[in-house]
Design a protein around this motif. Sequence first.
Motif, short mmCIF file in Angstrom:
data_model
loop_
_atom_site.label_atom_id
_atom_site.label_comp_id
_atom_site.label_asym_id
_atom_site.label_seq_id
_atom_site.Cartn_x
_atom_site.Cartn_y
_atom_site.Cartn_z
N ASP A 170 1.00 -1.27 -0.09
CA ASP A 170 -0.26 0.06 0.09
C ASP A 170 0.78 1.12 0.03
N ASP A 171 1.95 1.31 0.81
CA ASP A 171 2.98 2.49 0.58
C ASP A 171 3.45 2.52 -0.78
N ALA A 172 3.78 1.57 -1.31
CA ALA A 172 4.31 1.61 -2.62
C ALA A 172 3.44 2.31 -3.78
N LEU A 173 2.08 1.59 -3.67
CA LEU A 173 1.11 2.14 -4.56
C LEU A 173 0.76 3.54 -4.08
N GLY A 174 0.36 3.96 -3.02
CA GLY A 174 0.39 5.21 -2.63
C GLY A 174 1.27 6.21 -3.01
N LEU A 175 2.61 5.76 -2.97
CA LEU A 175 3.52 6.77 -3.45
C LEU A 175 3.23 7.16 -4.77
N VAL A 176 3.21 6.24 -5.82
CA VAL A 176 2.98 6.54 -7.21
C VAL A 176 1.77 7.31 -7.32
N ARG A 177 0.70 6.93 -6.88
CA ARG A 177 -0.59 7.52 -6.87
C ARG A 177 -0.47 9.10 -6.72
N ARG A 178 0.28 9.37 -5.33
CA ARG A 178 0.29 10.77 -4.96
C ARG A 178 1.16 11.53 -5.92
N LEU A 179 2.27 10.95 -6.62
CA LEU A 179 3.14 11.79 -7.33
C LEU A 179 2.22 12.06 -8.74
N VAL A 180 1.63 10.76 -9.22
CA VAL A 180 0.82 11.02 -10.35
C VAL A 180 -0.35 12.18 -10.55
N GLU A 181 -0.95 12.17 -9.27
CA GLU A 181 -1.93 13.18 -9.33
C GLU A 181 -1.43 14.47 -9.06
N ARG A 182 -0.28 14.63 -8.86
CA ARG A 182 0.32 16.03 -8.75
C ARG A 182 0.78 16.62 -9.97
N LEU A 183 0.72 15.74 -10.96
CA LEU A 183 1.58 16.10 -12.34
C LEU A 183 0.34 16.50 -13.24
N PRO A 184 0.73 17.45 -14.09
CA PRO A 184 -0.47 18.08 -15.04
C PRO A 184 -0.91 16.96 -16.14
N SER A 185 -1.61 17.33 -16.61
CA SER A 185 -2.41 16.25 -18.01
C SER A 185 -1.20 16.26 -19.04
N GLY A 186 -1.02 15.26 -19.81
CA GLY A 186 -0.04 15.34 -20.65
C GLY A 186 1.44 14.74 -20.32
N SER A 187 1.61 14.80 -18.95
CA SER A 187 2.73 14.05 -18.09
C SER A 187 2.61 12.65 -18.49
N TYR A 188 3.92 11.91 -18.25
CA TYR A 188 4.10 10.43 -18.30
C TYR A 188 4.67 9.47 -17.26
N LEU A 189 4.11 8.36 -16.94
CA LEU A 189 4.89 7.61 -16.11
C LEU A 189 5.48 6.52 -16.80
N ALA A 190 6.84 6.45 -16.69
CA ALA A 190 7.60 5.41 -17.10
C ALA A 190 8.05 4.59 -15.86
N LEU A 191 7.50 3.38 -15.62
CA LEU A 191 7.81 2.32 -14.15
C LEU A 191 8.20 0.97 -14.67
N SER A 192 9.11 0.42 -13.67
CA SER A 192 9.49 -0.86 -13.96
C SER A 192 9.54 -1.39 -12.64
N HIS A 193 9.47 -2.80 -12.35
CA HIS A 193 9.43 -3.50 -11.11
C HIS A 193 9.80 -4.82 -11.31
N SER A 194 10.50 -5.31 -10.60
CA SER A 194 11.35 -6.70 -10.52
C SER A 194 10.29 -7.86 -10.23
N THR A 195 10.23 -9.04 -10.61
CA THR A 195 9.75 -10.15 -10.42
C THR A 195 10.61 -11.30 -10.23
N ALA A 196 10.61 -12.38 -9.63
CA ALA A 196 11.75 -13.55 -9.46
C ALA A 196 11.77 -14.17 -11.09
N ALA A 197 12.82 -14.28 -11.52
CA ALA A 197 12.96 -15.19 -12.68
C ALA A 197 12.66 -16.37 -12.51
N ASP A 198 12.98 -17.23 -11.10
CA ASP A 198 12.69 -18.48 -10.92
C ASP A 198 12.99 -18.74 -9.54
#
Length: 266
Positions: A170-198
């Motif tokens: 919830d902290d991770a998701l909230g961080l992204v949403r707070r920043l996105v909400e404060r940026l103007p329309s026409g901005s972009y989010l470029a985001l990546s996240h790791s998952t285990a390969a095996d």
Amino acid sequence: MSQPTPVTPPGKIDTSVPHSARVWNYWLGGKDHFPADQAAGDAYRERYPDIEPFAQESRGFLVRSVSHLAREGVRQFLDVGAGLPTVNNTHEVAQRIAPECRVVYVDHDPLVLLHVEAMGISTSQGAMDYVLADMRDTEAVLAGAARTLDLSLPVGLVISDVLGHIVDWDDALGLVRRLVERLPSGSYLALSHSTAADETHRAVQEEYNNSGAIPYIFREPEQTKAFFDGLELVEPGYVSWPNWRPDATTGRLTERAGWGGVARIP
């Protein structure tokens, strides 16, 4: 030439304990690490030899996504949780395409600040700065960014494979949403996240998390695609790193190691 605003880092840097940013820099072939970081990186690689291709693929997604945004006309970038500067940093990638790009890095590690100040010369047409702040502190991040960026104009928000360091979902998701909400329309989010390969990779990471280093939590794409809820994903959507607009340098060793996407903020 534009240089980052000098800031005196607080406290003493403990080089006896491995730090995730310095270990990552070591895997990417950088020189900004200490014996504890190299030892931790070597131990990890011995158990999971694909960790260096993994790191390269993560960096490759950053390079391709930032390049795409610069070609689409984005001229301001906010790189949150930037880590140690290494090859193909956000400002280098963006300014190769558009020298007037303005880039702000955010990280809470004072060692990162020291290296950014040593490294950081922008193009004369553009600018580059650094904010020493916890990425969860939205007000500090945006106040620092506003020294260099015009936050009434579109911004490329870059969050490159760092949200696993925030253990609570919830902290991770909230961080992204707070920043996105404060940026103007026409901005972009470029985001990546790791998952285990095996399962081997997952087991090695759990041992690393218990070693005293900063932990990283793997999450599956079925969960992390929620970062883009309400946004307009650009093609090819949220996909594994090698499948996001691959080019001649894109590896194929770790298809399940991480996912990324770019989305427009409506």
